[in-house]
Scaffold this active site. Structure first.
Site, PDB file in Angstrom:
ATOM      1  N   ASP A 157      52.761  32.797  27.631  1.00 15.03           N
ATOM      2  CA  ASP A 157      54.085  33.432  27.571  1.00 15.03           C
ATOM      3  C   ASP A 157      54.181  34.607  26.599  1.00 15.03           C
ATOM      4  O   ASP A 157      55.154  35.341  26.624  1.00 15.03           O
ATOM      5  CB  ASP A 157      55.134  32.405  27.127  1.00 15.03           C
ATOM      6  CG  ASP A 157      55.360  31.344  28.179  1.00 15.03           C
ATOM      7  OD1 ASP A 157      54.941  31.561  29.319  1.00 15.03           O
ATOM      8  OD2 ASP A 157      55.951  30.307  27.845  1.00 15.03           O
ATOM      9  N   HIS A 290      51.737  28.102  38.840  1.00 17.75           N
ATOM     10  CA  HIS A 290      50.437  27.987  38.189  1.00 17.75           C
ATOM     11  C   HIS A 290      49.448  29.077  38.546  1.00 17.75           C
ATOM     12  O   HIS A 290      48.397  29.185  37.909  1.00 17.75           O
ATOM     13  CB  HIS A 290      49.856  26.593  38.426  1.00 17.75           C
ATOM     14  CG  HIS A 290      50.496  25.590  37.523  1.00 17.75           C
ATOM     15  ND1 HIS A 290      51.752  25.084  37.777  1.00 17.75           N
ATOM     16  CD2 HIS A 290      50.093  25.070  36.345  1.00 17.75           C
ATOM     17  CE1 HIS A 290      52.080  24.269  36.791  1.00 17.75           C
ATOM     18  NE2 HIS A 290      51.093  24.236  35.906  1.00 17.75           N
ATOM     19  N   ARG A 560      15.973  36.754  33.752  1.00 21.07           N
ATOM     20  CA  ARG A 560      16.226  38.155  33.997  1.00 21.07           C
ATOM     21  C   ARG A 560      16.964  38.825  32.847  1.00 21.07           C
ATOM     22  O   ARG A 560      17.817  38.211  32.200  1.00 21.07           O
ATOM     23  CB  ARG A 560      17.079  38.265  35.259  1.00 21.07           C
ATOM     24  CG  ARG A 560      16.985  39.600  35.903  1.00 21.07           C
ATOM     25  CD  ARG A 560      17.505  39.541  37.299  1.00 21.07           C
ATOM     26  NE  ARG A 560      16.460  39.348  38.283  1.00 21.07           N
ATOM     27  CZ  ARG A 560      16.678  39.391  39.596  1.00 21.07           C
ATOM     28  NH1 ARG A 560      17.887  39.585  40.053  1.00 21.07           N
ATOM     29  NH2 ARG A 560      15.685  39.245  40.431  1.00 21.07           N
ATOM     30  N   HIS A 655      30.938  55.504  39.109  1.00 16.70           N
ATOM     31  CA  HIS A 655      32.342  55.865  39.278  1.00 16.70           C
ATOM     32  C   HIS A 655      33.280  54.719  39.574  1.00 16.70           C
ATOM     33  O   HIS A 655      34.493  54.914  39.557  1.00 16.70           O
ATOM     34  CB  HIS A 655      32.462  56.958  40.340  1.00 16.70           C
ATOM     35  CG  HIS A 655      31.992  58.269  39.804  1.00 16.70           C
ATOM     36  ND1 HIS A 655      30.667  58.640  39.824  1.00 16.70           N
ATOM     37  CD2 HIS A 655      32.656  59.248  39.170  1.00 16.70           C
ATOM     38  CE1 HIS A 655      30.537  59.813  39.239  1.00 16.70           C
ATOM     39  NE2 HIS A 655      31.727  60.210  38.831  1.00 16.70           N
TER      40      HIS A 655
END
Ligand code: ADP
Length: 745
Positions: A157, A290, A560, A655
């Site tokens: 909130d 929710h 990786r 981009h």
């Protein structure tokens, strides 16, 4: 011989879940480990503290791996009736002491933080009771004379004093904005009216900011009920007039806790009924519920929560029994600590003011920018577009872009045009940047010509990096005279600042340039002086975070290392903040450069980490760090040296970072800044003061600086300001990079 006891920290999430809690937990755990502490996760909030056993678990560096991007809270949250009782808290103390924990980071709302404070105050007595009951011995009690606590606010909130943003509020605003954008497209197709209810019992933040960023037509918030009793007629008149002036849809946002001046609730259903009865419109209600808690955390919730989690540990390590417990928050882009219970009391003050119908006080407690945002929204939804030329002294103002496209540029133009027209002036749009100014691509814009621009990315007016020179300045001067332009608003990046500076500098040669000129910072690179943040940078960060989430997911099967190249030109903002938000191990910044020695050290670290079992490594490199050590060079180097241990892949995001619809934050900032710019132009033109200026945020406030100062504020030979506040955040990125040697598995 007694050795120095390790400090043991517990971290829990409590109350409602909020996006970004995981980032905070991760930062607490890793900072704690880096600082030589043991860190325990307390699962399921206070309930887990009372139940103990497997719900209080030691965390390792790796146990918080991969959670930064996850929604909700991975350590669970619960409401606990038992913690409200003394027996419950006594049991909780016993369970903490079983692990030697006497420092807590509590992430929750005002209930959770109040509970934590009570627990801290009772701690010495609870320990005495435990000694008396024979649960712990006197030595144990003596070793833990006080409980150190620190609070972080997890609440979607954004209803808390002591921090400008709570963990989860920005993400909730993303969900609301996405929902409003989706509803707008269907609403416009069918010419329908939608009433959308958003969360916020005592706080209209999500409703108001959602309404601004979603381009809604009316809003109801708890802190500022409609000023008239007959709000129904006021709203219907406004929406009717809006339709008559060409709008195809109407969107009304209602906060859960909205009420009228007498404290009677105004519900979404009430609003729907009124609209159907009085306007005869097909009106639908959508209660977002929710959905607002769901999805993945936004970039801001990831980096802000990381910073406050880091600071929470620093605070806990330096706390003393005498020091009041603190709340760590963010204010004006800086991490702050404020006495916890003072924040709780102020927060409750707003709810009390609303309950007492003291709305002025409620708005005042929310802070100045909230009230200002409300007033700006009020003007923007003015549905009877006034006729241009009706001001006492009607003037003509032009809007132009320059630089690369930045999401939020359209939002700013929309606000500038509507506010200018609202004040009775004529607004002109210059197409295609300064090239268009030279070529005379100038046309009048009206209220409806910017309809829908609040939400779309790109730059409808067109933009490029052209900076006028020589005879081109003469052409611009001629166009200013021909179109009788009284003031110029440039919304864009460095090339726009340079161009405007040039116009101001050439005033003696071209008297036509003696008009007020103001620059509004809009570039994803965030490389402009006079503003801590530029419009577009937050959207770009979100695009980076989204792309990196996908990249990480693609690497499930192998070991990786990813090297991700981001934009930013000479400024490392996107790289560093992108690194904090994605959990990168290393960021290469143009402010620091990179040498062969750095690369060697990083490679050594990486080899060691993969040997220890690491599966995924992430490096973020700014596009201009070094012309020789390019992304593909580093990729090849690491791939060669990594041998069979790991693979290396590069990803140049390119981009996609300039595209996308603007984030809620960029829309809101664009709205606020454009409103200020129009005020500036009207005021200076009316008073015959042809100032050249640029606007921006510093310390949460809007400031206006003289264009004469622009060159002096830039670093020589680099497209970035001399002062960059965010460089201080490198310490946090450093602390979270690798586990210290003694904590390695
Ligand atoms: P939030 O923290 O989001 O405001 P709640 O008010 O439900 O959520 O509080 C969460 C939990 O914090 C409660 O279930 C309870 O265990 C604990 N708590 C709240 N208020 C108090 C209090 N006054 N004393 C002790 N514990 C409290």
């Amino acid at each position: 011989m007694a050795t120095q006891q390790k400090i043991k920290i517990g971290v829990l999430t409590s109350g409602g879940d909020a996006q970004g809690m995981n980032a905070a937990v991760r930062a607490v755990v890793r900072t704690g480990i880096s600082r030589g502490c043991d860190v325990y996760a307390i699962y399921e909030g206070y309930e887990g503290m009372i139940q103990g056993g497997p719900l209080i678990r030691p965390m390792s560096w790796d146990s918080v791996g991969g959670i930064l991007q996850r929604g909700g809270t991975v350590i669970g949250t619960a409401r606990s009736a038992a913690f409200r009782t003394r027996e419950g808290r006594r049991q909780a103390a016993a369970n903490l002491l079983a692990h030697g924990i006497d420092r807590l980071v509590v992430i929750g709302g005002d209930g959770s933080l109040t509970g934590a404070d009570l627990f801290r105050r009772e701690w010495p007595e609870l320990l005495q009771e435990l000694v008396a009951a024979g649960v712990i011995d006197a030595t144990t009690a003596a070793c833990h004379p006080f409980l150190g606590i620190v609070g972080l606010v997890g609440s979607i909130d954004n209803d808390f004093a002591g921090t400008d943003m709570t963990i989860g509020a920005d993400t909730a605003l993303h969900r609301i904005t996405e929902a409003l954008d989706s509803i707008t497209s269907t609403a416009a197709s069918h010419q329908r009216t939608f009433v959308i209810e958003v969360m916020g019992r005592n706080c209209g933040y999500l409703a108001l900011m959602g309404a601004i960023s979603g381009g809604a037509d009316w809003v109801f918030i708890p802190e500022h009920p409609p000023e008239v009793d007959d709000w129904q007629t006021q709203m219907c008149d406004a929406l009717r007039a809006g339709r008559q002036s060409g709008r195809r849809d109407s969107l009304v946002v209602v906060a859960e806790g909205a009420q009228d001046r007498h404290g009677a609730p105004i519900t979404a259903e009430d609003v729907r009924r009124v609209l159907e009865e009085r306007l005869g419109e097909d009106t639908r209600v959508t209660i977002l519920g929710h959905v607002q808690r769901g999805g993945v955390p936004s970039a801001f919730d990831r980096w802000m929560s990381t910073l406050i989690g880091y600071t929470a540990v620093e605070e806990l390590l330096s706390t003393t029994p005498e020091r009041e417990p603190q709340l760590i928050g963010i204010r004006e882009n800086r991490i702050t600590s404020t006495p916890l219970m003072q924040c709780v009391a102020e927060t409750r003050g707003v709810a009390e003011a609303i309950a007492a119908r003291d709305y002025e006080r409620a708005m005042a407690l929310r802070g100045g920018s909230f009230g200002e945002a409300y007033r700006t929204f009020g003007t923007l939804v003015q549905s009877r577009p006034p006729q241009p030329g009706t001001a006492a002294r009607p003037m003509r103002f032009a809007v132009i872009h320059s630089g690369g496209p930045a999401p939020g540029m359209n939002t700013a133009v929309r606000v500038a045009v509507r506010l200018g027209v609202d004040h009775g002036h004529t607004m002109l749009g210059i197409r295609n940047g300064f090239q268009g100014f030279i070529d005379g691509e100038i046309a009048e814009m009206n209220w409806m010509s910017v309809s829908g621009w609040a939400t779309i990315g790109g730059a409808e007016l067109g933009t490029n990096r052209k900076v006028p020179e020589g005879g081109e300045l003469y052409a611009i001067a001629r166009n200013i005279e021909r179109h009788n332009i009284h003031g110029l608003l440039m919304i864009g990046g460095i090339s726009g600042y340079e161009a405007c500076h040039r116009l101001v500098a050439q005033r003696t040669i071209f008297p036509a340039f003696n008009i007020p000129i103001i620059c509004l910072p809009a570039t994803i690179d965030n490389n402009l002086p006079g503003s801590e943040l530029s419009i577009g940078a937050d959207t770009a960060l979100n695009s980076i975070v989204e792309a990196v989430d996908r990249i990480k997911q693609s690497a499930v099967a192998s070991r990786r290392c990813f090297i991700v190249e981001v934009m930013g030109r000479d400024c490392g903002y996107l790289a560093l903040l992108g690194g904090l938000a994605t959990g990168a191990e290393r960021v290469y910044l143009p402010e620091e450069g990179v040498t062969l020695r750095h690369l060697q050290a990083d490679l050594d670290e990486m080899i060691a980490a993969f040997k220890r079992g690491k599966r995924l490594s992430l490096i973020i490199r700014n596009e201009r760090v070094n012309p020789v050590y390019s992304t593909s060079f580093i990729c090849d180097l690491f791939e060669e040296e990594g041998g069979k241990l790991f693979e290396v892949r590069q990803s140049i995001l390119g981009h996609l970072q300039q595209g996308g619809n603007p984030s809620p934050f960029d829309r809101i900032q664009a709205t606020r800044l454009a409103a200020k710019c129009i005020e500036f132009l009207i005021d200076r033109a009316a008073h015959g003061r042809p100032e050249g200026a640029f606007i921006g945020y510093k310390g949460g406030r809007v400031q206006t600086l003289s264009l004469d100062d622009f060159p002096r504020m830039m670093e020589p030979n680099h497209a970035r300001p001399r002062e960059q506040w965010w460089l201080d955040l490198r310490a946090v990125a450093g602390a979270l990079r690798h586990p210290p040697a003694d904590a390695r598995g």
